[in-house]
Design a protein around this motif. Sequence first.
Motif, PDB file in Angstrom:
ATOM      1  N   UNK A   1      36.442   7.062  33.855  1.00  0.00           N
ATOM      2  CA  UNK A   1      35.166   6.479  34.271  1.00  0.00           C
ATOM      3  C   UNK A   1      35.163   6.444  35.801  1.00  0.00           C
ATOM      4  N   UNK A   2      34.021   6.743  36.371  1.00  0.00           N
ATOM      5  CA  UNK A   2      33.968   6.980  37.817  1.00  0.00           C
ATOM      6  C   UNK A   2      34.380   5.770  38.641  1.00  0.00           C
ATOM      7  N   UNK A   3      34.139   4.573  38.084  1.00  0.00           N
ATOM      8  CA  UNK A   3      34.518   3.368  38.839  1.00  0.00           C
ATOM      9  C   UNK A   3      36.034   3.190  38.921  1.00  0.00           C
ATOM     10  N   UNK A   4      36.785   4.021  38.202  1.00  0.00           N
ATOM     11  CA  UNK A   4      38.252   3.909  38.239  1.00  0.00           C
ATOM     12  C   UNK A   4      38.909   5.068  38.978  1.00  0.00           C
ATOM     13  N   UNK A   5      38.114   6.038  39.435  1.00  0.00           N
ATOM     14  CA  UNK A   5      38.740   7.210  40.080  1.00  0.00           C
ATOM     15  C   UNK A   5      38.030   7.720  41.332  1.00  0.00           C
ATOM     16  N   UNK A   6      36.863   7.186  41.631  1.00  0.00           N
ATOM     17  CA  UNK A   6      36.094   7.803  42.719  1.00  0.00           C
ATOM     18  C   UNK A   6      36.601   7.524  44.123  1.00  0.00           C
ATOM     19  N   UNK A   7      37.597   6.650  44.257  1.00  0.00           N
ATOM     20  CA  UNK A   7      38.189   6.448  45.582  1.00  0.00           C
ATOM     21  C   UNK A   7      39.248   7.487  45.913  1.00  0.00           C
ATOM     22  N   UNK A   8      39.593   8.320  44.901  1.00  0.00           N
ATOM     23  CA  UNK A   8      40.680   9.281  45.121  1.00  0.00           C
ATOM     24  C   UNK A   8      40.375  10.272  46.236  1.00  0.00           C
ATOM     25  N   UNK A   9      39.120  10.669  46.336  1.00  0.00           N
ATOM     26  CA  UNK A   9      38.769  11.699  47.299  1.00  0.00           C
ATOM     27  C   UNK A   9      39.235  11.328  48.713  1.00  0.00           C
ATOM     28  N   UNK A  10      38.777  10.208  49.206  1.00  0.00           N
ATOM     29  CA  UNK A  10      39.139   9.799  50.566  1.00  0.00           C
ATOM     30  C   UNK A  10      40.612   9.372  50.663  1.00  0.00           C
ATOM     31  N   UNK A  11      41.090   8.722  49.598  1.00  0.00           N
ATOM     32  CA  UNK A  11      42.497   8.279  49.588  1.00  0.00           C
ATOM     33  C   UNK A  11      43.436   9.486  49.731  1.00  0.00           C
ATOM     34  N   UNK A  12      43.163  10.541  48.972  1.00  0.00           N
ATOM     35  CA  UNK A  12      44.024  11.729  49.025  1.00  0.00           C
ATOM     36  C   UNK A  12      43.827  12.460  50.349  1.00  0.00           C
ATOM     37  N   UNK A  13      42.577  12.565  50.779  1.00  0.00           N
ATOM     38  CA  UNK A  13      42.270  13.256  52.034  1.00  0.00           C
ATOM     39  C   UNK A  13      43.063  12.651  53.191  1.00  0.00           C
ATOM     40  N   UNK A  14      43.143  11.328  53.218  1.00  0.00           N
ATOM     41  CA  UNK A  14      43.832  10.662  54.328  1.00  0.00           C
ATOM     42  C   UNK A  14      45.340  10.620  54.155  1.00  0.00           C
ATOM     43  N   UNK A  15      45.810  10.640  52.911  1.00  0.00           N
ATOM     44  CA  UNK A  15      47.226  10.315  52.684  1.00  0.00           C
ATOM     45  C   UNK A  15      48.065  11.433  52.086  1.00  0.00           C
TER      46      UNK A  15
END
Length: 294
Positions: A54-68
Amino acid sequence: MNEEYNITAFSTALFSTWINIEELPLLLDAGDGISSGLLQKARKVKHVFISHSDRDHMNGLHQFIQLNARKDFPVIHYPKDSTSFPAMAKFLSNFDPHTKDVNWEAIQDGDILKIKKGIEVLAFRNEHIAVPNGIHKSLCYKIYETKTKLKSEYKNLNSDRIVEIAAQKGSGYISDVVKNNIVGYSGDTPVDNYEKWNQTNVLIHESTFIQGNQIEPVSKHVGKHSSLEEVMQMVSEIEIQKLILTHFSARYSKKYIDDSIRKLSKSLKIQVPIYAVYPGEIVRDILKKNPVNY
Ligand SMILES: [Zn+2]
């Protein structure tokens, strides 16, 4: 022991859920706002365990992965049969080519992952998404800590003597291996089998709704959830040390949530401290807050 864990969380049903346990260091779910919420602390995270797509459980991955993104870390663990994750991995490796070495690890019911010395994570199925057995789309997690503990009969010996005996007979002779379920995370799930959370030190459980029986989904487009009433009933019948409630619907005010927790805690005679992650709020180092029910 768990007082040492710095747990910071944001969790509002429909919008976003992420939970950071700083010392392990890991994230449980990765909704919107992880990076802006954790800033540099997000960089410490080595493992991310996603409960479902569900998007509310995974949609932060984009920026999190991009930065880290860095060599070998972070490792993104996701339910094996959710196709959203390979799709996102593919998109990100084109969109942000420097992220292409990030580890995306498909996991399933029963998998145990060793994430650092003495720390293992067990993934197991929940019933949020109605799929046949053998299909893995929605998972809960249990984090176990293994420690060696000196057997009680050797507790009064001085340390030189202990080292001597260990050298002669092996460390297994004087110590026991103790395995504790230090944290349990429900993901999104109905309350069903109470036993699975028995003996959990810190239980992080969703309670999307305040009242009622949620075993039937609200509609066929929405997965199954838990109510506060159901979670509190379960907690009154099992042994845990602390309860953190997450994933409340944004329709509830902080006061209504607090009043409801206090009322149920009293009527069910719950002694363990209860903490809440309120809609729209990041709660930092939650176990250091005053429990709602004390
Ligand atoms: Zn959710």
